[in-house]
Design an enzyme around this catalytic site. Structure first.
Site, PDB file in Angstrom:
ATOM      1  N   LYS A  48      16.750  -1.687  44.466  1.00  0.00           N
ATOM      2  CA  LYS A  48      17.148  -0.390  43.913  1.00  0.00           C
ATOM      3  C   LYS A  48      18.614  -0.096  44.243  1.00  0.00           C
ATOM      4  CE  LYS A  48      12.448   1.387  44.143  1.00  0.00           C
ATOM      5  NZ  LYS A  48      11.404   2.009  44.956  1.00  0.00           N
ATOM      6  N   GLN A  92       9.816   6.081  49.928  1.00  0.00           N
ATOM      7  CA  GLN A  92       9.261   4.775  49.556  1.00  0.00           C
ATOM      8  C   GLN A  92       7.832   4.614  50.081  1.00  0.00           C
ATOM      9  OE1 GLN A  92      11.023   2.356  47.657  1.00  0.00           O
ATOM     10  NE2 GLN A  92       9.067   1.268  47.603  1.00  0.00           N
ATOM     11  N   ASP A 117      11.000   9.927  41.456  1.00  0.00           N
ATOM     12  CA  ASP A 117       9.876   8.998  41.293  1.00  0.00           C
ATOM     13  C   ASP A 117       8.865   9.575  40.304  1.00  0.00           C
ATOM     14  OD1 ASP A 117       9.781   6.492  42.405  1.00  0.00           O
ATOM     15  OD2 ASP A 117       9.180   7.167  44.398  1.00  0.00           O
TER      16      ASP A 117
END
Ligand code: NDP
Length: 282
Positions: A48, A92, A117
């Protein structure tokens, strides 16, 4: 005839390139919060951040100790919610064991305007309305939609079978497909006669995490197969689909790695840009 390989990298590259002018204009910032040392998470985060670098997107990696207690993580989330320089952030997953039970609370604590997200109830709920309200969709489903679009694979009118019903992959993808006119069957671990259903799919999506569980006899000739699953087998990445055998009969298929993965990263970055635009007009 060999099938079309649905490669994510060129599509993701094009998407990232298209975002560059917006990134230059808006100067957004993405933050990744990692708790602990899960090696797969570390690798995903590196991918990412590498993509952020490629498009000049400011980013920060906040790496917290494995034993970080819930109140401390919640405090960090609150800080990020209020930090005006931070456009969007992700926590995460998976989290260490002692925090796993609290994932819904942790996601709920993220400001929906910064939830890049797209895992929170606000952003997921809006997707139910129509495709126009998919402002911050979860990155993997959004990446799959973009991949299909880029390879000009029609969704409208197609029977799509999605195997997997998680809140971050299977379910939101099913909704996005319905929003685009597909007829969708969602399968999961309690589904009876799975193969009978998967064989009906014009587009078959596997989002399970069970290596090679989709075998050739479960797939209709000429179908399009999207393999989201990622497992590690003998140190190598492996999808949910028995690629070599299934590729003999389908019209198009994603490889693992190299299919959906790069699309997920590019979609996350797009969400950060979209979040910045929406915050600017708030
Ligand atoms: P989850 O474990 O949350 O969900 C897995 C789903 O598969 C569940 O709905 C489960 O059913 C279903 N399932 C399990 N076993 C079977 C079975 N035998 N038959 C049918 N369905 C079954 O995983 P995620 O949705 O988070 O991720 C799915 C996969 O995608 C993983 O391999 C993950 O690593 C990968 N992934 C890949 C990404 C990428 O960018 N390429 C990004 C995100 C995820 P039930 O609900 O009944 O338990």
């Amino acid at each position: 005839m060999s099938p079309t390989l649905l490669l994510g990298a060129p599509v993701a590259d094009a998407l990232l390139r298209s975002l560059k002018p917006d990134i230059e204009e808006l100067n957004p910032k993405l933050v990744v919060v990692q708790v602990g040392e899960d090696p797969a998470s570390t690798s995903y985060i590196q991918q990412k951040l590498k993509s952020c670098d490629r498009v000049g997107l400011r980013h920060e990696h906040r790496h917290l100790d494995e034993k970080t207690p819930l109140p401390e993580l919640m405090q960090k989330i609150e800080e990020l919610n209020h930090d005006r320089d931070v456009t969007g952030f992700i926590v995460q997953l998976p989290l260490p064991k002692h925090l796993q039970l609290y994932v819904p609370d942790i996601i709920k604590a993220i400001d929906p305007m910064k939830d890049i997200d797209g895992f929170g109830a606000y952003n997921l709920g809006k997707m139910f309305l129509s495709s126009e309200f998919e402002h911050l969709p979860p990155a993997t489903p959004a990446g799959v939609i973009e991949l299909l679009k880029s390879y000009k694979i029609e969704i409208e009118g197609k029977h799509v079978v999605v195997v997997g019903r998680s809140n971050i992959v299977g379910k939101p993808l099913a909704i996005m497909l319905v929003n685009r006119g597909a007829t969708v069957t969602i399968c999961h671990s309690r589904t009876k006669h799975l193969a009978e259903l998967t064989r009906q799919a014009d587009i078959l999506v596997a989002a399970v995490g069970s290596p090679k569980m989709i075998t050739k006899d479960m797939v209709k000739k000429g179908a399009v197969v999207i393999d989201i699953g990622v497992s590690r087998v003998n140190g190598k990445l492996c999808g949910d689909v028995d690629f070599e055998a299934v590729a003999e009969i389908v019209s198009a298929i994603t490889p693992v790695p190299g299919g959906v993965g790069p699309m997920t990263v590019a979609s996350l970055i797009r969400n950060c840009v979209v979040a910045k635009r929406r915050q600017a007009v708030r």
